[in-house]
Design an enzyme around this catalytic site. Structure first.
Site, mmCIF file in Angstrom:
data_model
loop_
_atom_site.group_PDB
_atom_site.id
_atom_site.type_symbol
_atom_site.label_atom_id
_atom_site.label_comp_id
_atom_site.label_asym_id
_atom_site.label_seq_id
_atom_site.Cartn_x
_atom_site.Cartn_y
_atom_site.Cartn_z
ATOM 1 N N LYS A 36 -2.513 0.447 4.901
ATOM 2 C CA LYS A 36 -2.794 -0.534 6.679
ATOM 3 C C LYS A 36 -3.530 0.575 7.637
ATOM 4 O O LYS A 36 -3.908 1.300 7.247
ATOM 5 C CB LYS A 36 -1.140 -0.276 6.861
ATOM 6 C CG LYS A 36 -0.542 2.114 6.330
ATOM 7 C CD LYS A 36 0.689 1.882 7.709
ATOM 8 C CE LYS A 36 0.692 3.230 7.322
ATOM 9 N NZ LYS A 36 2.646 2.967 7.337
ATOM 10 N N ARG A 133 14.846 5.880 11.348
ATOM 11 C CA ARG A 133 13.402 4.943 11.500
ATOM 12 C C ARG A 133 14.125 4.013 10.580
ATOM 13 O O ARG A 133 15.345 3.374 10.289
ATOM 14 C CB ARG A 133 12.137 4.922 10.806
ATOM 15 C CG ARG A 133 11.216 4.974 11.765
ATOM 16 C CD ARG A 133 9.859 5.623 11.513
ATOM 17 N NE ARG A 133 9.703 4.996 9.860
ATOM 18 C CZ ARG A 133 8.106 5.199 9.696
ATOM 19 N NH1 ARG A 133 7.753 5.825 10.424
ATOM 20 N NH2 ARG A 133 7.617 4.899 8.262
ATOM 21 N N HIS A 162 12.087 6.975 2.195
ATOM 22 C CA HIS A 162 11.083 7.749 3.681
ATOM 23 C C HIS A 162 11.038 8.135 3.541
ATOM 24 O O HIS A 162 12.204 8.765 4.300
ATOM 25 C CB HIS A 162 10.231 6.495 4.603
ATOM 26 C CG HIS A 162 8.425 6.608 5.446
ATOM 27 N ND1 HIS A 162 7.593 7.390 3.932
ATOM 28 C CD2 HIS A 162 8.787 7.503 6.519
ATOM 29 C CE1 HIS A 162 6.532 7.617 4.434
ATOM 30 N NE2 HIS A 162 7.133 7.616 5.797
ATOM 31 N N ARG A 217 4.108 5.764 -3.589
ATOM 32 C CA ARG A 217 3.301 5.368 -1.930
ATOM 33 C C ARG A 217 2.098 6.096 -1.085
ATOM 34 O O ARG A 217 2.892 6.280 -0.748
ATOM 35 C CB ARG A 217 4.293 4.352 -0.869
ATOM 36 C CG ARG A 217 5.029 3.756 -1.153
ATOM 37 C CD ARG A 217 6.078 2.935 0.081
ATOM 38 N NE ARG A 217 6.591 4.483 0.695
ATOM 39 C CZ ARG A 217 7.380 4.914 0.548
ATOM 40 N NH1 ARG A 217 7.908 4.569 -0.837
ATOM 41 N NH2 ARG A 217 8.163 5.926 1.196
ATOM 42 N N TYR A 256 -18.999 11.992 34.043
ATOM 43 C CA TYR A 256 -18.082 12.462 34.936
ATOM 44 C C TYR A 256 -17.380 13.611 35.218
ATOM 45 O O TYR A 256 -16.615 13.986 34.508
ATOM 46 C CB TYR A 256 -16.495 10.997 34.502
ATOM 47 C CG TYR A 256 -16.779 9.715 34.321
ATOM 48 C CD1 TYR A 256 -17.841 9.298 34.636
ATOM 49 C CD2 TYR A 256 -17.169 9.228 33.035
ATOM 50 C CE1 TYR A 256 -18.413 8.306 35.754
ATOM 51 C CE2 TYR A 256 -18.031 7.735 32.435
ATOM 52 C CZ TYR A 256 -18.286 7.461 33.714
ATOM 53 O OH TYR A 256 -18.765 5.756 33.702
ATOM 54 N N CYS A 302 -17.672 9.381 27.574
ATOM 55 C CA CYS A 302 -17.672 8.856 27.895
ATOM 56 C C CYS A 302 -17.124 8.179 27.472
ATOM 57 O O CYS A 302 -16.652 7.649 26.054
ATOM 58 C CB CYS A 302 -18.973 8.301 28.954
ATOM 59 S SG CYS A 302 -19.420 9.543 29.685
ATOM 60 N N MET A 303 -16.710 6.219 27.706
ATOM 61 C CA MET A 303 -16.949 5.088 26.909
ATOM 62 C C MET A 303 -17.384 4.743 25.523
ATOM 63 O O MET A 303 -16.992 4.660 24.072
ATOM 64 C CB MET A 303 -16.610 3.711 27.819
ATOM 65 C CG MET A 303 -15.715 2.905 26.788
ATOM 66 S SD MET A 303 -15.542 1.329 27.501
ATOM 67 C CE MET A 303 -14.424 1.639 28.935
ATOM 68 N N ASP A 304 -19.039 5.242 25.906
ATOM 69 C CA ASP A 304 -19.405 4.327 24.769
ATOM 70 C C ASP A 304 -20.451 5.340 25.040
ATOM 71 O O ASP A 304 -20.917 5.722 23.762
ATOM 72 C CB ASP A 304 -20.511 3.209 25.159
ATOM 73 C CG ASP A 304 -19.376 2.303 25.910
ATOM 74 O OD1 ASP A 304 -19.015 1.696 24.809
ATOM 75 O OD2 ASP A 304 -19.813 2.057 26.842
HETATM 76 C C1 LIG Z 1 6.934 3.388 4.652
HETATM 77 C C2 LIG Z 1 5.337 4.267 4.827
HETATM 78 N N1 LIG Z 1 4.953 4.884 3.534
HETATM 79 C C3 LIG Z 1 4.248 5.295 3.161
HETATM 80 C C4 LIG Z 1 3.374 5.965 3.969
HETATM 81 C C5 LIG Z 1 2.021 7.111 3.855
HETATM 82 O O1 LIG Z 1 2.098 8.021 3.940
HETATM 83 P P1 LIG Z 1 0.988 9.174 3.429
HETATM 84 O O2 LIG Z 1 -0.148 8.677 4.287
HETATM 85 O O3 LIG Z 1 1.776 10.752 4.386
HETATM 86 O O4 LIG Z 1 1.098 8.812 2.113
HETATM 87 C C6 LIG Z 1 3.492 5.305 5.352
HETATM 88 C C7 LIG Z 1 2.862 5.673 5.876
HETATM 89 O O5 LIG Z 1 2.738 5.514 7.680
HETATM 90 C C8 LIG Z 1 4.569 4.995 5.519
HETATM 91 O O6 LIG Z 1 4.970 4.560 6.838
#
Ligand SMILES: Cc1ncc(COP(=O)(O)O)c(C=O)c1O
Length: 370
Positions: A36, A133, A162, A217, A256, A302-304
């Site tokens: 992600k 969550r 999780h 994961r 700045y 700065c921005m860039d």
């Molecule tokens: C539901 C879930 N699983 C797995 C992960 C992966 O976590 P990590 O990067 O600590 O392995 C995340 C990351 O935020 C997550 O939200």
């Protein structure tokens, strides 16, 4: 060539392969690779392609948008959206063969009412074992969800939870969550194809404690970082060139709000990178490196653009290491009182990415052009 601007990251995919090897060996489970947020800043398309060659079991993203982006670029590995999918868009998930998550009974009821059939949708159920969550919090609700799935002949492929605190060396919270997850598993009369619990830190530290799962994961460990030292190798490094070199007199101020004032005769370099590239504005005082020599960030970012104080003799041909072997993402994160995740996911898509495989340059990508 870095696509017209002398600022780039290098993504070493050999290191990614090494890290996947470490995760596989340590956890002894299948890998669901978390890509992600543009693969934590590493570029989701190229990372997905490479992970497919390593035969990971699933690619994990946070939204249907991210999943469709991957499918549009010919990713064929199973993809799961770990985040919330709006029930009205489930037909898109079915069309693209994207797995979604059941986070609550309410979501499932709404999804069933809005769609003629969900028979072709693959689902994983998410249970909340203490993080508070997303996810189903009680066994009662879980059983109702399973009942609804059975009635509607849904394809429930997986079950997961999780962990909130797998980075703690004292594993009390994790143990509690695992006990709770076991209760959910025991209450279900279903053989899930996939059961997954561990994120990176857990996959490298839980061992037998995670015996009920057959997959992990992992995100951050794949990219080379973990609380638990496991021989991981950081995948991303960041560099830039120098636009201009300037000599300062004592009393000259920089950037700045004039937050830096030279106390001596000093030389500074003006760099083609700024906060719009993902470098935090609070980096004043932090060190980048030129030929192993620390160079302090002077004045506001700065921005860039930003400025560093450089040794006499620095030339416009020198390369500045921003994240690399002298100072990795954790060093920068500690300076900014944050975590390596935030440093990596902040890398702006406007920075050119140079990918390396088998020790050689593989591809250069700038998302504006490619
Ligand atoms: C539901 C879930 N699983 C797995 C992960 C992966 O976590 P990590 O990067 O600590 O392995 C995340 C990351 O935020 C997550 O939200």
């Amino acid at each position: 060539m870095t696509k017209f601007r002398n600022t780039w990251v290098e993504i070493n995919l050999d290191r990614l392969a090494h890290n996947i090897g470490v995760i596989r060996k340590t956890s002894e489970k299948s890998v669901f690779a978390v890509i992600k947020a543009n693969a934590y800043g590493h570029g989701d398309i190229e990372v997905a392609r490479f992970l497919e060659s390593l035969q990971v079991s699933y690619l994990c993203v946070s939204s249907l948008d991210e999943a469709i982006h991957l499918r549009n670029h010919h990713t064929t590995t199973p993809i799961i959206v770990l985040g919330y999918t709006e029930p009205e868009y489930l037909n898109e998930a079915i069309d693209r063969n994207v797995t979604c998550v059941v986070p609550s009974k309410e979501w499932l009821v709404k999804s069933l009412s809005l769609n003629d059939s969900l028979a072709n949708l693959t689902l994983h159920i998410k249970v909340d074992t203490g993080m508070n969550r997303a996810g189903i919090k009680t066994i009662e609700e879980f059983k109702e969800v399973l009942q609804l799935c059975k009635l509607n002949k849904l394809n429930i492929e997986g079950l997961y939870t999780h962990l909130s605190s797998s980075n703690f060396t004292d594993g009390a919270i994790t143990s509690q969550q695992i006990t709770s997850f076991q209760e959910f598993i025991d209450s279900a009369d279903v053989n899930f194809k996939w059961v997954h619990t561990s994120n990176s830190d857990a996959s490298l530290s839980l061992g037998e404690l995670d015996k009920h799962s057959n997959a992990v994961r992992c995100g951050i460990a794949m990219y080379g970082y973990s609380t638990f030292d496991s021989g991981l190798q950081p995948v991303l490094s960041m560099y830039c060139g120098i636009n201009q070199i300037k000599n300062l007199k004592p009393g000259d101020q920089v950037s700045y709000s004039a937050t830096y004032e030279a106390t001596n005769d000093e030389t500074i370099a003006i760099l083609p990178i700024g906060y719009a590239d993902g470098l935090d504005r609070k980096l004043q005082g932090f060190n980048f490196y030129i030929k192993e020599v620390p160079c302090e960030v002077v004045g506001r970012v700065c921005m860039d653009l930003m400025m560093i104080r450089v040794p006499v003799g620095t030339t416009l041909d020198d390369v500045v290491e921003i994240i690399g072997k002298n100072s990795d993402a954790v060093v920068m994160a500690e300076y900014l009182q944050t975590i390596s995740y935030e440093i990596l996911t902040s890398v702006s898509p406007r920075i050119t990415k140079r990918y390396f495989i088998n020790g050689a340059h593989h591809k250069t990508i700038n998302e504006r052009f490619d």
